[in-house]
Design a protein around this motif. Structure first.
Motif, PDB file in Angstrom:
ATOM      1  N   PRO A   1       3.928   9.064  -6.305  1.00 36.06           N
ATOM      2  CA  PRO A   1       4.116   9.369  -7.727  1.00 36.06           C
ATOM      3  C   PRO A   1       4.629   8.183  -8.531  1.00 36.06           C
TER       4      PRO A   1
ATOM      5  N   LEU B   1       5.438  12.122  -1.339  1.00 40.06           N
ATOM      6  CA  LEU B   1       6.375  12.761  -2.270  1.00 40.06           C
ATOM      7  C   LEU B   1       7.079  11.755  -3.165  1.00 40.06           C
ATOM      8  N   VAL B   2       7.353  10.590  -2.640  1.00 37.43           N
ATOM      9  CA  VAL B   2       8.210   9.665  -3.373  1.00 37.43           C
ATOM     10  C   VAL B   2       7.455   8.434  -3.854  1.00 37.43           C
TER      11      VAL B   2
ATOM     12  N   ASN C   1       5.600  11.765   4.470  1.00 35.62           N
ATOM     13  CA  ASN C   1       6.324  12.531   3.463  1.00 35.62           C
ATOM     14  C   ASN C   1       6.776  11.629   2.337  1.00 35.62           C
TER      15      ASN C   1
END
Lengths: 256, 548
Positions: B470, B466-467, B462
């Motif tokens: 990007p 998600l972090v 995750n």
């Protein structure tokens, strides 16, 4: 306006002889935060305010002692499973994610959101006054709005304890007042136990019920906010606030 | 006074709450892979040395000493000639944050980093050589460029722009308020240099000089092509000759061990001086307006910048001109060229992928470890993930190649493992650069996100998706392109392992040079240079495009 709506099911937070040291600076906290109250935590820079919050949040682990939230020792739990939410002074949001997603992370760390989650997110954003800005990126928001997003995430996370580490320190006076009102309103609805670190006496006076004053890595005094500002507070607190007794002129002026 | 030690502190504070961070596992795996690669090479060297001890010992002769002396001497001169002018060019550029073409110059100064050494060497020959453009103008009196002079020109061509950019970054760290203050206090150019610029430059100096020295002491291709004979041979080239021409493994072992000892000694000396051998982070250079320079200073700065520009642009222009003179159409049609291009691209892609993966693992582990510890002690593992990668520069590709060459020559056909060697060695060699491109971004992102992720329980995949992804896309693309460009242009490993069956573009280029097909070589150099350049430009552009 005094929000406090006392509920029996509130969750007290207690630091039981919690010892910790950081760069040779020893800390020892032995204090209880009443359930469902807003407790202001004040003290000079380096007195241990942020460290105390970090211990409750789980970013730091005590060397000895217990961190009790609602009677359970959470001292060895990772931050994400503790029943707390936290709002920092800055960097509360992921810059590359939209407002909606930033709030959504409060529900699911993988952003796999159900219809119920989405509804809760929309409702929370409405509650903090950001309805219609779901798709914005953090850089398209003002500083106050970003903190509102963080608050919206606190709402969807729905944890019984809220830690605030000078969340409004970089906002101007008017914005700050708005945020305090919003916070008080949210607290009135949800009755979380709030630990509110601040440098601003007005913050404490405006929404705080209890006060914990730290000095040199220890709890120097505790009591009700009213007592503290009545001039019956401890000497160290009066020195910290400045002016002789009974609070500063600044505050006196604010009242009128 | 109030510091109860009665309660025994819980053991392993960090480990107590956090289950093993997957980031740390990734780093351990990456380190193990690197250790295997380097360890295998050393095993080969030691086994070979043990087999022929007297041969290895007898390799110590006056010639060897001369080689060592020349290795150090050319590196020292190259460093001096690159770093000192770079100080002033960087200062000139920082004094004039806005002028027409400034951005272009900075872009141009990144080109040598992406340009294969063999391409630059050919460009320098095309410009300064006996048959070059200058000689055509000057006539018979033009001196020969082979030897020390050619090596120095090439090293300065590579390292002057690098040092300039690093110094410019250092100057960029001076807070704007200090500049405002300096202008308010009416500091002239001289006073501002002494009080504002020099302190940051001096702080950066050992790191930059150390990096340049390391690069020059381990430079292989430049010396191989521009050295032009036994008088100007460095250890690296001598190792290559011992293995590929003299078939003297014992001598290669001695040379290799000497090269390692030498580079380690230099690194230790530099670290004592406070140098950061891995070089500093690549920060964006933000133009600002502050002190305005007077007319005299402006003129001097303009001359300085122009000279540096000409020096750097010259060999590039010569490469293009000479390359366009080749029969490019015929070259493109040749099956050997097509095959070599395909091989180069495939090996380059694999090497870049491996390099970025290893680098990211180390970056994440280092960060995870530094978050976990108390501010005092750093573990050995953290050191390994931190400076360890930089030490890879100390063990040059030729050394690793030589070790494996010796180890495997008894077991299998050396040339069959050529692709594996090229990919792995180039991947590891590109790591310091990939790390430099990615680490600041990762650390900055982590600084912003670490507590938030802990608080919200975002971890593992995750977190990566998600972090981290990007915020790392762009630096990853940069690191990837860089690693690929380095790998595409590398001549070190392929020079040892290459054969008619496994040829990369640089290898083919070298072969064409060796058979005096100069026009072919120039054409290939243009192709290789253009591909490497296009890669870096594309990745930069792609990364930027993705972000917005």
């Amino acid at each position: 306006m005094t929000p406090a709506k006392d509920t029996e099911k509130g969750t007290p937070v207690r630091l039981d002889k919690v010892a910790f040291s950081y760069s040779e600076m020893p800390f020892l906290f032995d204090v209880e935060f009443a359930a469902s109250k807003i407790t202001a935590i004040m003290g000079a820079s380096g007195s241990g305010k942020s460290t105390l919050l970090s211990l409750v949040a789980g970013f730091e682990t005590p060397q000895s002692g217990r961190v009790l939230i609602g009677g359970t020792d959470v001292g060895s739990s990772p931050p994400s499973v503790r029943p707390v939410s936290m709002v920092f002074q800055e960097n509360n949001l992921f810059a590359h994610l939209s407002v909606e997603k930033n709030v959504g992370l409060g529900r699911s760390p993988s952003l796999s959101l159900t219809g119920v989650d989405r509804a809760a997110i929309a409702e929370a954003l409405d509650r903090v006054g950001l309805g219609g800005k779901e798709k914005r990126l953090p850089r398209e928001l003002s500083g106050g709005e970003r903190q509102r997003v963080a608050l919206a995430r606190v709402l969807v996370r729905d944890r019984p304890v809220l830690l605030l580490d000078e969340p409004f320190a970089s906002l101007g006076p008017a914005l700050r007042d708005d945020m305090l009102d919003l916070l008080a309103g949210v607290h009135a609805e949800q009755a979380m136990t709030v630990l509110f670190v601040t440098h601003q006496p007005e913050d404490a006076r405006r929404i705080g019920e209890n006060m914990v004053f730290l000095d040199n890595g220890m709890v120097a005094a505790t009591g009700s906010v009213t007592d503290f500002f009545d001039g019956t507070g401890p000497e160290a607190f009066r020195r910290y606030i400045g002016a002789g007794s009974g609070g500063s002129r600044d505050i006196a002026r604010k009242r009128t | 006074m109030r510091h109860p030690r009665s309660d025994p502190p819980h053991k392993g504070e960090g480990g107590r709450r956090a289950p093993t961070d997957p980031r740390i596992t990734a780093g351990i795996v990456a380190l193990a892979a690197i250790a295997l690669l380097i360890g295998g090479a050393f095993a080969g060297l030691i086994l070979e040395g043990a087999r022929d001890l007297s041969g290895a010992a007898s390799a110590f002769d006056p010639y060897l000493l001369r080689v060592v002396r020349f290795t150090l001497w050319q590196a020292a001169l190259s460093t001096l000639l690159s770093v000192v002018p770079a100080l002033f060019v960087a200062r000139a550029l920082s004094r004039h944050p806005r002028f027409f073409g400034r951005g272009f110059i900075l872009q141009l100064f990144t080109v040598p980093l992406a340009l294969p050494a063999i391409v630059a060497a050919l460009g320098i020959l095309a410009l300064y050589g006996r048959a070059g453009y200058f000689a055509a103008i000057a006539g018979q009196s033009w001196p020969d460029v082979y030897g020390l002079s050619g090596i120095l020109i090439a090293h300065v061509f590579f390292n002057l722009p690098l040092a300039t950019r690093l110094f410019l970054e250092a100057l960029g760290t001076v807070p704007a308020d200090q500049w405002r203050l300096a202008s308010q206090l009416g500091m002239g150019a001289r006073a501002a240099f002494r009080l504002v610029e020099w302190p940051v430059l001096r702080a950066a100096l050992p790191g930059v000089a150390g990096l340049v020295f390391m690069l020059c002491i381990t430079s292989f291709t430049i010396v191989l092509i521009l050295g032009g004979g036994p008088a100007a041979t460095t250890l690296e080239v001598a190792i290559y000759q011992a293995l590929r021409f003299d078939f003297d493994p014992a001598r290669a072992v001695t040379l290799t061990l000497l090269q390692i000892a030498l580079t380690f000694a230099v690194v230790l000396a530099l670290m004592r001086l406070g140098a950061n051998v891995t070089g500093d982070a690549n920060l964006p250079v933000a133009p600002r307006r502050y002190l305005s320079a007077g007319p005299t200073e402006t003129a001097l700065n303009a001359i300085l910048i122009m000279l540096a520009l000409l020096f750097v642009a010259g060999p590039m222009a010569a490469t293009v001109a000479a390359g366009l003179g080749a029969d490019l159409g015929r070259l493109a049609g040749e099956s050997a060229v097509r095959q070599a291009t395909l091989t180069s691209v495939i090996l380059g892609l694999l090497a870049a992928l491996l390099s970025v993966t290893l680098s990211l693992s180390l970056i994440m582990t280092r960060r995870a470890l530094s978050l976990r510890r108390r501010p005092s002690a750093r573990s050995l593992l953290e050191h390994a993930t931190d400076t360890g990668a930089g030490f890879v520069l100390v063990v040059p590709p030729i050394v690793i190649g030589a070790g494996w060459f010796l180890l495997l020559r008894t077991v299998s056909d050396d040339f069959a493992i050529a692709p594996v060697m090229v990919v792995t060695v180039n991947a590891v060699m590109a790591m310091p650069f990939a790390i430099r491109a990615m680490r600041p971004a990762y650390d900055a992102a982590s600084e912003r996100h670490e507590r938030l992720c802990a608080q919200l329980g975002i971890s593992g995949w995750n977190r990566l998706l998600l972090v981290d992804w990007p915020s790392l896309r762009r630096p990853l693309a940069t690191g990837f392109a860089f690693a690929m460009a380095l790998s595409l242009g590398d001549l070190g490993v392929i020079a040892l392992f290459g054969s008619d069956s496994v040829q990369t573009l640089p290898y083919l280029l070298l072969a064409r040079m060796g058979s005096y097909r100069t026009a072919d070589a120039a054409g290939l150099a243009l192709l290789l240079g253009a591909v490497c350049l296009a890669l870096v430009v594309a990745a930069d552009w792609l990364g930027r495009g993705e972000k917005s």
